[in-house]
Write an enzyme that holds these catalytic residues in place. Structure first.
Site, PDB file in Angstrom:
ATOM      1  N   HIS A   1       0.854  -1.182   0.000  1.00  0.00           N
ATOM      2  CA  HIS A   1       0.000   0.000   0.000  1.00  0.00           C
ATOM      3  C   HIS A   1       0.895   1.239   0.000  1.00  0.00           C
ATOM      4  CE1 HIS A   1      -3.685   2.189   0.639  1.00  0.00           C
ATOM      5  NE2 HIS A   1      -3.110   2.877   1.601  1.00  0.00           N
TER       6      HIS A   1
ATOM      7  N   ASP B   1       0.576   5.184  -0.085  1.00  0.00           N
ATOM      8  CA  ASP B   1      -0.265   6.375  -0.082  1.00  0.00           C
ATOM      9  C   ASP B   1       0.313   7.380  -1.064  1.00  0.00           C
ATOM     10  OD1 ASP B   1      -2.248   5.582   1.745  1.00  0.00           O
ATOM     11  OD2 ASP B   1      -0.838   5.824   3.394  1.00  0.00           O
TER      12      ASP B   1
ATOM     13  N   ASP C   1      -8.015   1.086   2.003  1.00  0.00           N
ATOM     14  CA  ASP C   1      -7.686   2.008   3.094  1.00  0.00           C
ATOM     15  C   ASP C   1      -8.466   3.308   3.022  1.00  0.00           C
ATOM     16  OD1 ASP C   1      -6.271   2.980   5.319  1.00  0.00           O
ATOM     17  OD2 ASP C   1      -4.802   3.962   4.049  1.00  0.00           O
TER      18      ASP C   1
ATOM     19  N   HIS D   1      -6.920   9.275  -0.861  1.00  0.00           N
ATOM     20  CA  HIS D   1      -7.594   9.118   0.430  1.00  0.00           C
ATOM     21  C   HIS D   1      -6.845   9.660   1.650  1.00  0.00           C
ATOM     22  CE1 HIS D   1      -5.488   5.071   0.173  1.00  0.00           C
ATOM     23  NE2 HIS D   1      -5.110   5.473   1.370  1.00  0.00           N
TER      24      HIS D   1
HETATM   25 ZN   LIG Z   1      -3.683   4.630   2.646  1.00  0.00          ZN
END
Ligand SMILES: [Zn+2]
Length: 1031
Positions: free
Chosen positions: A257, A259, A369, A574
């Site tokens: 993951h 971001d 997420d 997000h």
């Molecule tokens: Zn995230």
């Protein structure tokens, strides 16, 4: 050999044999590495910029040493490392080991070859698995060291604002001999020890595991590698004892993951992608079975343009089916706040990218997420070729435990998607025994389906899988006592779940996250940028399409629009749109919005110039008429401001047809002028023939009536437009969370700075204004505006905001009784309770809405409209709009400074649908455009209109890849089954239905009839049409 008699001593004996702390002089762990050798030379240079390799290697490098520290935060150090492998190491596995606090990338022969991060358990670059005599023993590596960690550079705690002066120490840089046989034994023993401990003393397999481990320690002489094979044979015999047929199957997939921005800026994410993915590529070379699910087209695009060599390797592994693009969206966006059209564009940009780059669409939506999931998403997924959805964030619910891990999720229109939450409640597994056991134990649907997902790899800040995770899972592939663990793919998982899906339950409506509810409000400028830029791109597309359809050689700005859309979509990531990012990210995001505003204004001007060339007055000031453009699909009669001579502004009441324009010479006279009257007690009454309002000296509504019916909106003794300040101290996630207990700290704002006074006396527009002190150091000035014919009262608000951990809301108690309030969401609306009966009800004490919320009883209701706010609530008969927060982490400056925003209150008879609340909320958000025009007469022009008020024509744009065709998107907004006629003055030759990716739906060619195109809608259905124009 005897079995252990004493469980505890045996367990601890094995532990000490593996310990990194104790007995490393004589245990197995101490033998992992053999001989060591420092680099021949180490030198570095430092730069504040993130520069390409070619530029970096030309710089002047100065001598450096292990133990040196570098910084400050966000700088980059490039190291030149000259290595010479000792000839005595022939036949040995040789690693280059690098340990530092910052994230590193190893470059070799001008290519990135290995990401290094201590937090992600990656500190080795494997130079050779068996050194050959003929291989060159000397080589030069470069290490690009970012002065930030995997999770940025928070001062003290992870989410604290970054420490600008952090130093990053290089603690190790050397060549080592790696003892692979020791490593394999360590992994064997770790798994056995975990099984012995975690399965529990009563479990037979636990005792067997302990017994096997104890025997292995007995067999091993750590100084004599020739004893290792016998120990490994003991382990292999244990692991090959298989499960029964009923055992659960875990589908393990590598994942990382990343971001797209969070505790680090976008630019650093580009490097995080490269560091993480190059490591995956190295792992795939050594482990042909490894799969890796990878989302976010934007990140692929970054690597494609910044690391073409790496991208080529990734493409090869995509072709082999190992590197698996998933998700179908441009970024993993926020699941609540983007508009319906934005969400479509997330998929359109994402899926088209994956199709172009890899020849296939993603078949799973992947959003592990995000802080809640709109009830419109199932329909949007289905419209983009996706029937499967993976997330896990609802495991973070603070109040209620979500009842399923595998289920059908049904949206507001009835569309369903098969949804899976990895039952281990994480997207960053490490392939441990504890995690696979939890995956089965937690699984709430384990009687109904026997498969679940297991995403392994360090995440959030990147990192990804490691060799050790893979090696652990190999041992657990099918061993009695543990679930089966197979390296799998999203497709294999969902295919298995689909086969077993007959017993699954269905969850209807939104997937609301009972946490992070402050993210609807935090970073108000980002929210405002999002809403405004959604409007700008809508308007540019409508006007450019009309200009294109008119001919005259107008070039639809497809590539510019794609660029601007991608900026907007990126900011919907997000941790950006929710406002949970550091200040550096906020600055980048606001810059992208500024770019969309700037370029959007230019594009709009070009479209209008082309569309209305003959009508426009070249010189402002001496125009007698005004051109008014309406980008919404219904006729509007509104008061507009038009430019007069010498920069003055005058007001005019105008009527403009739907999606079109009119030239206004003589403004309309209002049926009733706005009247504003000041009373002796300082209160002011305003009315316009539609509504009548009474405001006290503090700008609070003591009465709001519909004039026709004399129906009052404000309960006796109550004040609406009441500001309230709350203490806002969450438990940890500052920018994210507002807790239930903040409601207990409500303080009405009642300190008057400047009492209510009349600012516009009436006629076409009346207005009043006042100022309040908020808290200790903030101020609010509001202008309350009533326009002729307008059914709502508008509140233009300016705030100087200087608070810490406070939450500002505005409240509207209303004379309405209803157990549910209605909130606008993407392409529709939904209801949420106004009471706190159950834990599921009160956990939604703070919710989100788009342009409006409404509280109605039979025959009457009150709606709150807004121009750029998302947080809201309705408790009992009080509607609240959440205005500003003041969290201090991860951005200590969040929301400090000046704010301007607008909201409006609209009382109405009948239902909100019949009263036109939806249309009015659009009008508030999409003001009419005015330009000086020539005085020559010109008939009004309408490009599109829709026969039913239930149907909104949301989007008009050029079709992708089809310059001669127009794409229009409509949705049913009332929640009704209806037939609507779409009329157009465009030269349409052919019309067909298509999906959200603009692929024609076979056999759905539409008949062009004199009334237009006949379209059938069920509640909240979204329809897209391709209109081929006559050339
Ligand atoms: Zn995230």
């Amino acid at each position: 050999m005897a079995a252990p008699k004493h469980r505890r001593t045996a367990l601890e004996r094995v532990e000490k044999f593996l310990s990194e702390t104790y007995f490393t002089d004589c245990n197995l762990r101490g033998r992992l590495f053999g001989d060591r050798c420092p680099p021949v030379s180490l030198s570095c240079f430092q730069t504040p910029r993130r520069i390409p390799y070619d530029e970096a290697v030309k710089q002047e490098f100065r001598p450096a040493q292990v133990g040196d520290s570098f910084g400050p935060t966000w700088e980059t150090c490039w190291f030149k490392v000259e290595l010479s492998i000792p000839p005595a190491w022939t036949g040995r596995e040789v690693h280059f080991v690098w340990e530092s606090d910052g994230e590193g990338m190893v470059w070799r022969d001008a290519q990135p070859v290995q990401g290094l991060t201590k937090e992600g358990e990656k500190t080795s670059y494997i130079l050779t698995s068996s050194m050959k005599e003929t291989e060159p023993h000397s080589l030069t590596l470069y290490v690009e060291l970012a002065c930030n960690g995997l999770f940025g550079a928070g001062k003290g705690s992870m989410i604290a604002p970054p420490d600008p002066d952090k130093r990053f120490t290089l603690s190790k840089a050397e060549l080592v001999v790696f003892n692979r046989d020791v490593y394999e034994l360590l992994v064997d023993l770790e798994i056995l020890l975990d099984m012995a401990q975690l399965l529990g003393e009563e479990n037979q397999r636990s005792s067997q595991a302990l017994c096997a481990a104890n025997r292995m320690v007995n067999v091993c002489d750590v100084t004599d590698p020739s004893t290792f094979p016998a120990a490994r044979t003991l382990a292999a015999a244990f692991f090959s004892q298989r499960n029964g047929e009923s055992q659960h199957s875990i589908h393990a997939m590598g994942h990382c993951h990343i971001d797209s921005a969070w505790l680090w800026p976008y630019e650093e994410t580009i490097r995080k992608c490269a560091r993480s993915w190059v490591t995956v590529v190295r792992l795939m070379e050594r482990n042909p079975e490894l799969t890796f699910a990878c989302s976010q087209a934007q990140q692929f695009e970054w690597v494609r343009s910044w690391y073409p060599g790496l991208y080529k390797q990734i493409q090869d592994f995509v072709a082999k089916g190992q590197f698996i693009p998933v998700g179908g969206t441009w970024v993993e966006m926020d699941g609540n706040l983007p508009s319906g059209e934005s969400m479509v564009r997330q998929f359109l940009q994402g899926q088209r990218f994956f199709q172009q780059q890899f020849g296939r669409l993603c078949s799973e939506f992947w959003l592990p997420d995000t802080f809640g999931y709109s009830a419109q998403l199932p329909q949007l997924m289905r419209g983009c070729g996706i029937r499967r959805f993976l997330t896990q964030k609802l495991s973070w619910n603070l109040v209620n435990s979500f009842p399923h891990h595998t289920f059908f999720w049904e949206g507001i229109d009835g569309s369903r998607v098969l949804t899976h939450f990895p039952p281990g409640d994480s997207y960053g597994m490490q392939g441990r025994v504890e995690e696979v056991l939890r995956t089965v134990k937690n699984n709430k649907d384990k009687g109904r389906v026997n498969h679940s997902a297991f995403l392994f790899g360090f995440g959030d800040g990147g990192g990804g899988p490691t060799q050790k995770m893979l090696d652990r899972m190999k041992r657990m592939s099918d061993t009695d006592g543990l679930p089966r663990v197979q390296i799998s793919t999203p497709d294999q998982l969902f295919s298995a779940l689909e086969k077993e899906s007959s017993q699954l339950y269905t969850w209807v409506g939104e997937l609301f996250l009972e946490l992070h509810n402050g993210t609807y409000t935090t970073q108000a400028q980002i929210k405002k940028g999002n809403r405004e830029c959604e409007r700008i791109l809508h308007d540019v597309e409508v006007l450019s399409t009309l200009a294109m359809a008119q001919g005259a050689g107008f070039q639809y700005p497809a590539s510019q629009l794609q660029r601007l859309w991608r900026l907007l979509l990126l900011n919907q990531f997000h941790d950006v749109l929710p406002g949970s990012c550091i200040q550096l990210v906020v600055e980048d995001a606001l810059q992208y919005y500024a770019e969309i505003r700037r370029a959007g204004a230019g594009l709009q001007q070009e479209a209008v110039q082309s569309l209305c060339r003959e009508l426009l007055e070249p010189e402002a000031g001496n125009a007698g008429s005004t051109l008014v453009l309406n980008t919404l699909p219904w006729e509007r009669t509104e008061v507009v401001a038009k430019a007069g001579p010498a920069g003055t502004e005058t007001l005019a009441l105008v009527t403009v047809p739907s999606m079109g324009y009119a030239v206004v010479r003589e403004p309309l006279l209002p049926p009733q002028p706005v009247v504003v009257r000041k009373r002796e007690d300082g209160s002011i009454a305003m009315e316009n023939g539609v509504i009548a309002a009474c405001l006290d000296v503090m700008g609070r509504l003591t009465s709001l009536r519909l004039l026709d019916s004399q129906r009052e909106s404000v309960p006796d003794g109550c004040c609406a437009n009441q500001f309230a300040l709350f203490d806002d101290v969450p438990l940890y996630w500052d920018a994210w969370d507002v807790m239930d207990y903040h409601l207990e700290t409500r303080k009405p704002v009642t300190t008057l700075l400047k009492p209510l006074e009349v600012t516009l006396a009436g006629g076409l527009r009346g207005s009043v204004s006042f100022s309040l002190q908020i808290g200790k150091s903030s101020t609010l000035t509001q202008e309350i505006i009533l326009d002729a014919t307008c059914p709502y009262l508008r509140f233009l608000t300016q705030v100087e905001w200087k608070e810490a951990h406070k939450f500002l809301k505005v409240e509207f108690p209303v004379q309405v009784r209803s157990p549910n309030a209605t909130y606008e969401i993407q392409f529709g609306h939904l209801q949420r309770p106004t009471h706190w009966n159950t834990s599921w009800d009160w956990a939604r004490f703070e919710v989100w809405a788009h342009k409006w919320l409404d509280l109605s009883e039979h025959g009457f209701g009150v709606a709150l409209l807004n121009g750029c706010k998302y947080g809201a609530s309705a408790h009992g008969n009080v509607l609240s709009l959440s205005l500003l927060r003041a969290p201090k982490s991860p951005d200590a400056t969040a929301d400090m400074g000046h704010h301007q925003f607008t909201y409006a209150v609209m009382p109405h008879l009948g239902s909100f649908q019949d009263a036109g609340v939806i249309q009015r909320a659009y009008s508030l958000n999409f003001p009419l455009h005015t330009l000086p025009a020539r005085s020559a007469p010109c008939p009004p022009y309408s490009a599109f209109s829709v026969s039913s008020p239930a149907v909104v024509l949301e989007t008009v744009k050029q079709a992708e890849d089809r310059p001669g065709a127009v794409l229009v998107r409509l949705y049913e907004a009332h929640g009704s089954t209806v037939v609507a006629w779409l009329q157009t003055s465009l030269p349409v030759e052919e019309a067909m239905l298509c999906d959200l990716l603009e692929r024609p739906v076979a056999a759905e060619r539409l008949q062009l009839e004199p009334r237009g195109l006949r379209l059938s809608f069920t509640p909240f259905r979204v329809l897209s049409l391709l209109l081929v124009l006559r050339q």
